[in-house]
Design a protein around this motif. Structure first.
Motif, PDB file in Angstrom:
ATOM      1  N   VAL A 101       0.848  -1.200   0.000  1.00  0.00           N
ATOM      2  CA  VAL A 101       0.000   0.000   0.000  1.00  0.00           C
ATOM      3  C   VAL A 101       0.880   1.245   0.000  1.00  0.00           C
ATOM      4  O   VAL A 101       0.634   2.199  -0.757  1.00  0.00           O
ATOM      5  N   ILE A 102       1.910   1.242   0.821  1.00  0.00           N
ATOM      6  CA  ILE A 102       2.821   2.387   0.887  1.00  0.00           C
ATOM      7  C   ILE A 102       3.547   2.556  -0.446  1.00  0.00           C
ATOM      8  O   ILE A 102       3.620   3.671  -0.981  1.00  0.00           O
ATOM      9  N   ALA A 103       4.068   1.473  -0.987  1.00  0.00           N
ATOM     10  CA  ALA A 103       4.785   1.551  -2.272  1.00  0.00           C
ATOM     11  C   ALA A 103       3.870   2.096  -3.366  1.00  0.00           C
ATOM     12  O   ALA A 103       4.266   2.976  -4.142  1.00  0.00           O
ATOM     13  N   PHE A 149       4.274   5.514  -5.715  1.00  0.00           N
ATOM     14  CA  PHE A 149       4.255   5.522  -7.183  1.00  0.00           C
ATOM     15  C   PHE A 149       3.100   6.352  -7.731  1.00  0.00           C
ATOM     16  O   PHE A 149       3.235   6.965  -8.791  1.00  0.00           O
ATOM     17  N   ASP A 150       1.971   6.393  -7.009  1.00  0.00           N
ATOM     18  CA  ASP A 150       0.835   7.215  -7.443  1.00  0.00           C
ATOM     19  C   ASP A 150       1.223   8.673  -7.635  1.00  0.00           C
ATOM     20  O   ASP A 150       0.656   9.373  -8.470  1.00  0.00           O
ATOM     21  N   GLU A 189      -2.931   9.325   3.498  1.00  0.00           N
ATOM     22  CA  GLU A 189      -4.316   9.065   3.080  1.00  0.00           C
ATOM     23  C   GLU A 189      -4.571   7.577   2.851  1.00  0.00           C
ATOM     24  O   GLU A 189      -5.565   7.027   3.327  1.00  0.00           O
ATOM     25  N   LYS A 190      -3.675   6.916   2.129  1.00  0.00           N
ATOM     26  CA  LYS A 190      -3.866   5.489   1.816  1.00  0.00           C
ATOM     27  C   LYS A 190      -3.777   4.623   3.064  1.00  0.00           C
ATOM     28  O   LYS A 190      -4.544   3.672   3.219  1.00  0.00           O
ATOM     29  N   MET A 191      -2.863   4.948   3.957  1.00  0.00           N
ATOM     30  CA  MET A 191      -2.750   4.167   5.196  1.00  0.00           C
ATOM     31  C   MET A 191      -3.955   4.411   6.099  1.00  0.00           C
ATOM     32  O   MET A 191      -4.430   3.484   6.772  1.00  0.00           O
ATOM     33  N   LYS A 192      -4.470   5.621   6.108  1.00  0.00           N
ATOM     34  CA  LYS A 192      -5.685   5.916   6.875  1.00  0.00           C
ATOM     35  C   LYS A 192      -6.857   5.100   6.341  1.00  0.00           C
ATOM     36  O   LYS A 192      -7.641   4.540   7.116  1.00  0.00           O
TER      37      LYS A 192
END
Length: 124
Positions: free
Chosen positions: A8-10, A14-15, A57-60
């Motif tokens: 998810v972090i990676a 890249f996003d 945001e993604k980790m949340k």
């Protein structure tokens, strides 16, 4: 589960066009305060900030709490602490200077590549 979180972090890096994403497995290293480091870089301070914001945001969205962060005031090197994962987002020149990976050269390392969108996603 941890493998998913690292991915998810990676993907979040890249996003926002971050680069050179690696994770270092510190679980077998004595005296470390976390299980994994994720290290990445971006080409300018605006991009470092965007990568940082996207990871948060993604980790949340995945239900992870950010315990503390440091470095947003200048966006040269931002550190995010998720407990078992600590993320280091560097401006490229700072990563080259500090060479953080060299301090843990003997631990297991995983390099991440940007995933290509599936054919189904491209046609939508």
């Amino acid at each position: 589960m941890i493998t998913h979180d690292l991915r998810v972090i990676a993907d979040a890096v890249f996003d926002k066009k971050g680069q050179n994403v690696v994770s270092l497995d510190l679980r077998e290293t004595e005296g470390t305060i976390t299980d994994f480091f994720v290290i990445c870089e971006a080409g300018n301070t605006t991009q470092v900030g965007a990568v940082s914001d996207n990871i948060i945001e993604k980790m949340k969205q995945e239900g992870h709490k950010l315990y503390r962060t440091q470095g947003q005031e200048n966006n040269f090197w931002i550190i995010q602490d998720y407990g078992n994962i600590v993320v280091h987002i560097f401006l490229k020149e700072y990563r080259d200077f500090y060479r953080l990976e060299d301090l843990w050269a003997d631990v297991p390392r995983k390099d991440y590549k940007e995933r290509k969108p599936s054919a189904a996603k491209r046609t939508k």
